[in-house]
Design an enzyme around this catalytic site. Structure first.
Site, mmCIF file in Angstrom:
data_model
loop_
_atom_site.group_PDB
_atom_site.id
_atom_site.type_symbol
_atom_site.label_atom_id
_atom_site.label_comp_id
_atom_site.label_asym_id
_atom_site.label_seq_id
_atom_site.Cartn_x
_atom_site.Cartn_y
_atom_site.Cartn_z
ATOM 1 N N CYS A 170 8.730 -6.928 7.603
ATOM 2 C CA CYS A 170 9.939 -6.371 8.217
ATOM 3 C C CYS A 170 10.447 -7.361 9.252
ATOM 4 C CB CYS A 170 9.637 -5.027 8.879
ATOM 5 S SG CYS A 170 11.107 -4.254 9.605
ATOM 6 N N CYS B 162 4.260 -2.277 15.927
ATOM 7 C CA CYS B 162 4.143 -2.079 14.479
ATOM 8 C C CYS B 162 3.504 -3.313 13.851
ATOM 9 C CB CYS B 162 5.527 -1.829 13.890
ATOM 10 S SG CYS B 162 5.550 -1.805 12.087
ATOM 11 N N GLU C 163 0.846 -1.185 0.000
ATOM 12 C CA GLU C 163 0.000 0.000 0.000
ATOM 13 C C GLU C 163 0.884 1.239 0.000
ATOM 14 O OE1 GLU C 163 -2.531 -0.639 3.348
ATOM 15 O OE2 GLU C 163 -3.439 -2.398 2.434
ATOM 16 N N SER D 293 13.556 6.629 14.105
ATOM 17 C CA SER D 293 12.411 6.167 14.890
ATOM 18 C C SER D 293 12.889 5.844 16.299
ATOM 19 C CB SER D 293 11.815 4.918 14.231
ATOM 20 O OG SER D 293 11.208 5.276 13.012
ATOM 21 N N LEU D 294 12.755 6.806 17.190
ATOM 22 C CA LEU D 294 13.350 6.647 18.527
ATOM 23 C C LEU D 294 12.362 6.001 19.514
ATOM 24 C CD1 LEU D 294 16.133 7.276 19.765
ATOM 25 C CD2 LEU D 294 15.123 9.356 20.708
ATOM 26 N N HIS D 295 11.235 6.648 19.737
ATOM 27 C CA HIS D 295 10.118 6.104 20.538
ATOM 28 C C HIS D 295 10.387 5.950 22.029
ATOM 29 C CE1 HIS D 295 8.636 5.354 16.569
ATOM 30 N NE2 HIS D 295 9.431 4.336 16.357
ATOM 31 N N CYS E 227 4.232 8.142 0.789
ATOM 32 C CA CYS E 227 4.834 7.229 1.757
ATOM 33 C C CYS E 227 5.101 5.894 1.058
ATOM 34 C CB CYS E 227 3.884 7.060 2.933
ATOM 35 S SG CYS E 227 4.533 6.005 4.215
ATOM 36 N N GLY F 152 8.602 -1.902 6.026
ATOM 37 C CA GLY F 152 9.983 -2.356 5.907
ATOM 38 C C GLY F 152 11.014 -1.405 6.471
ATOM 39 N N GLU F 153 12.210 -1.952 6.690
ATOM 40 C CA GLU F 153 13.341 -1.146 7.166
ATOM 41 C C GLU F 153 14.239 -0.859 5.957
ATOM 42 O OE1 GLU F 153 14.619 0.584 9.839
ATOM 43 O OE2 GLU F 153 16.140 0.923 8.312
ATOM 44 N N ASN G 117 -1.296 4.363 16.180
ATOM 45 C CA ASN G 117 -2.441 3.924 15.371
ATOM 46 C C ASN G 117 -2.758 2.479 15.707
ATOM 47 O OD1 ASN G 117 -2.948 6.293 13.763
ATOM 48 N ND2 ASN G 117 -0.973 5.891 12.827
ATOM 49 N N CYS H 14 -0.019 5.521 9.508
ATOM 50 C CA CYS H 14 1.260 4.840 9.806
ATOM 51 C C CYS H 14 1.020 3.533 10.520
ATOM 52 C CB CYS H 14 2.063 5.645 10.822
ATOM 53 S SG CYS H 14 2.866 7.042 10.203
ATOM 54 N N SER I 186 13.575 6.853 6.656
ATOM 55 C CA SER I 186 13.278 6.637 8.075
ATOM 56 C C SER I 186 13.850 5.287 8.498
ATOM 57 C CB SER I 186 11.764 6.645 8.274
ATOM 58 O OG SER I 186 11.438 6.263 9.588
HETATM 59 N N1 SAH Z 1 11.271 0.801 9.369
HETATM 60 C C1 SAH Z 1 11.379 2.200 9.329
HETATM 61 C C2 SAH Z 1 10.400 2.868 8.395
HETATM 62 C C3 SAH Z 1 9.006 2.334 8.383
HETATM 63 S S1 SAH Z 1 8.059 2.558 9.842
HETATM 64 C C4 SAH Z 1 11.283 2.781 10.711
HETATM 65 O O1 SAH Z 1 10.939 2.069 11.651
HETATM 66 O O2 SAH Z 1 11.589 3.964 10.851
HETATM 67 C C5 SAH Z 1 7.608 4.276 9.702
HETATM 68 C C6 SAH Z 1 7.180 4.923 11.013
HETATM 69 O O3 SAH Z 1 5.872 4.465 11.421
HETATM 70 C C7 SAH Z 1 8.126 4.597 12.154
HETATM 71 O O4 SAH Z 1 8.481 5.743 12.881
HETATM 72 C C8 SAH Z 1 7.293 3.659 12.971
HETATM 73 O O5 SAH Z 1 7.739 3.642 14.266
HETATM 74 C C9 SAH Z 1 5.896 4.209 12.800
HETATM 75 N N2 SAH Z 1 4.846 3.267 13.203
HETATM 76 C C10 SAH Z 1 4.849 1.933 13.045
HETATM 77 N N3 SAH Z 1 3.717 1.390 13.545
HETATM 78 C C11 SAH Z 1 2.994 2.411 14.036
HETATM 79 C C12 SAH Z 1 1.716 2.489 14.673
HETATM 80 N N4 SAH Z 1 0.973 1.412 14.882
HETATM 81 N N5 SAH Z 1 1.268 3.706 15.025
HETATM 82 C C13 SAH Z 1 2.007 4.811 14.775
HETATM 83 N N6 SAH Z 1 3.214 4.796 14.196
HETATM 84 C C14 SAH Z 1 3.708 3.614 13.822
HETATM 85 FE FE1 SF4 Z 2 10.142 -2.594 10.866
HETATM 86 FE FE2 SF4 Z 2 9.909 0.067 11.114
HETATM 87 FE FE3 SF4 Z 2 7.870 -1.584 11.783
HETATM 88 FE FE4 SF4 Z 2 10.065 -1.523 13.297
HETATM 89 S S1 SF4 Z 2 8.627 0.187 12.952
HETATM 90 S S2 SF4 Z 2 8.989 -3.372 12.615
HETATM 91 S S3 SF4 Z 2 11.659 -1.218 11.773
HETATM 92 S S4 SF4 Z 2 8.712 -1.276 9.738
#
Ligand code: SAH
Ligand code: SF4
Length: 370
Positions: free
Chosen positions: A116, A123, A96, A224-226, A109, A170-171, A302, A345, A202
């Site tokens: 991944c 995620c 998508e 993507s720190l979190h 996007c 994906g990463e 989300n 996302c 990202s």
């Molecule tokens: N793998 C890479 C890029 C794809 S994820 C990464 O992790 O950066 C893109 C962004 O979406 C990341 O910052 C990820 O943490 C965020 N993301 C993933 N699942 C999410 C969710 N359920 N709600 C909000 N953000 C989410």
């Molecule tokens: Fe992969 Fe990014 Fe999802 Fe982490 S947030 S599982 S690195 S797609």
């Protein structure tokens, strides 16, 4: 000339590779320029339509080469203008791709892998495991197919796709070469001509690959720190056990310092109620980021079925943001977009088949770091 078993797909080849390809055929290098313009600027994939090339050359190309992107299965438009395309890739997996319009800006996007391997706890892509890397044709093909929806293409400020973020499935740093080829095409003047500031990769923190990226490109970087401490980040983003926060932020600093211009990294922070949304955690984040040129993007979680996490209230989100703003940071809240078509996302999953054995999950990471 006889047809080869498999045709060479020219869609994912950046300029240098296309030039080498034409040279290998005994043709002039400038054919690459012509093909790039036909394919990426005009959305033409049929060699017969490439009328500034001779008929014999076109016939030869038809036999041995092709321009093949993903097939758009359907596209949907959300109430807020967000548009989502479901695209079928070579082995039948769906991807998508989402376009988020915001004033003059249109941000696409894009996904880099099907699934991944990094297994972040919040995620849904990660929860479904890893299937395979996308080819460079499949990555740039998402831009190509989305852009073709808006044909005839009119160059200029009102073009629909002004920015690309590698934030789909994906990463991207675990599919390094294909992602770099596709990003080079995004930035190529003969193709999409998007500025390096408007192409963002990202990553969840594959540290050695961040350094490698700095050697070959100067796109913008999002991290993507979190979480602001290793104990919590180890739980949310398992790759942190291999590359902890201090190493990740040091690599980010190195990447920024190589850029020819002054640019900030984007720090992504997905807010989950009761997990990482307390004001004390905002203070800790402000502390840990001190001195790093960055802006912070807060993403309210989300939800997806059985995630086990919840999105914080708007009040809690604003409180977190205020602490960061008062500490001197630019912190924005990414409003969930395209909710009515599941385009937010972490919701871009399609139907992913998990081919990963759990024990094999870190092999890809180890390969990059080797
Ligand atoms: N793998 C890479 C890029 C794809 S994820 C990464 O992790 O950066 C893109 C962004 O979406 C990341 O910052 C990820 O943490 C965020 N993301 C993933 N699942 C999410 C969710 N359920 N709600 C909000 N953000 C989410
Ligand atoms: Fe992969 Fe990014 Fe999802 Fe982490 S947030 S599982 S690195 S797609």
């Amino acid at each position: 000339m006889t047809a080869p078993a498999e045709k060479t797909n020219l869609l994912g080849m950046p300029k240098a590779k296309l030039e080498a390809y034409f040279e290998s055929l005994g043709e002039k290098r400038f054919r690459a320029t012509q093909v790039l313009q036909w394919v990426h600027q005009r959305g033409v994939g049929d060699f017969d339509e490439m009328t500034n090339m001779s008929k014999p050359l076109r016939d030869k190309l038809k036999l041995i080469a092709e321009v093949r992107g993903p097939e758009v299965v359907y596209d949907e438009l959300a109430k807020d203008g967000t548009r989502k395309w479901v695209m079928r890739m070579d082995n039948g997996n769906n991807i998508e791709t989402v376009l988020i319009p915001d004033g003059e800006r249109g941000t696409l996007c894009v996904s880099s892998q099907i699934g991944c391997s990094l297994d972040c706890s919040f995620c849904s892509t990660g929860k479904r495991g890893f299937n395979r890397n996308l080819t460079s044709a499949e990555i740039i093909g998402q831009v190509w197919a989305a852009r073709k929806t808006f044909m005839p293409y009119a160059p200029g400020p009102d073009r629909p796709i002004t920015n690309v973020v590698m934030m789909g499935m994906g990463e991207p740093l675990l599919n390094f070469d294909n992602v770099v080829d596709a990003m080079n095409l995004m930035m190529e003047d003969l193709a999409y001509g998007i500025s390096k500031r408007r192409v963002t990769l990202s990553t969840s923190g594959v540290v050695p690959a961040i350094d490698k990226l700095g050697e070959v490109t100067d796109v913008s970087l999002a991290i993507s720190l979190h979480a602001a401490n290793d104990e919590l980040r180890n739980q949310l983003v398992p790759i942190n056990k291999k590359y902890p926060i201090a190493e990740l932020l040091a690599a980010t600093r190195r990447y920024l310092s190589r850029l020819p211009d002054k640019r900030k990294a984007t720090i992504e922070y997905t807010l989950m109620a009761g997990v990482n949304d307390h004001v004390d955690q905002a203070r800790e984040l402000a502390e840990v980021l001190r001195g790093l040129p960055c802006k912070i993007n807060l993403i309210p979680f989300n939800p997806f079925p059985e995630s086990g996490y919840e999105r914080p209230s708007m009040n809690a989100t604003r409180r977190f943001q205020t602490v960061l703003n008062e500490a001197g940071y630019i912190a924005t809240v990414r409003m969930p977009r395209g909710d009515d078509i599941d385009a937010a996302c972490g919701q871009l999953v399609g139907k992913v088949e998990d081919r990963t054995r759990r024990s094999a999950r870190y092999i890809a990471v180890q390969q990059v770091s080797a």
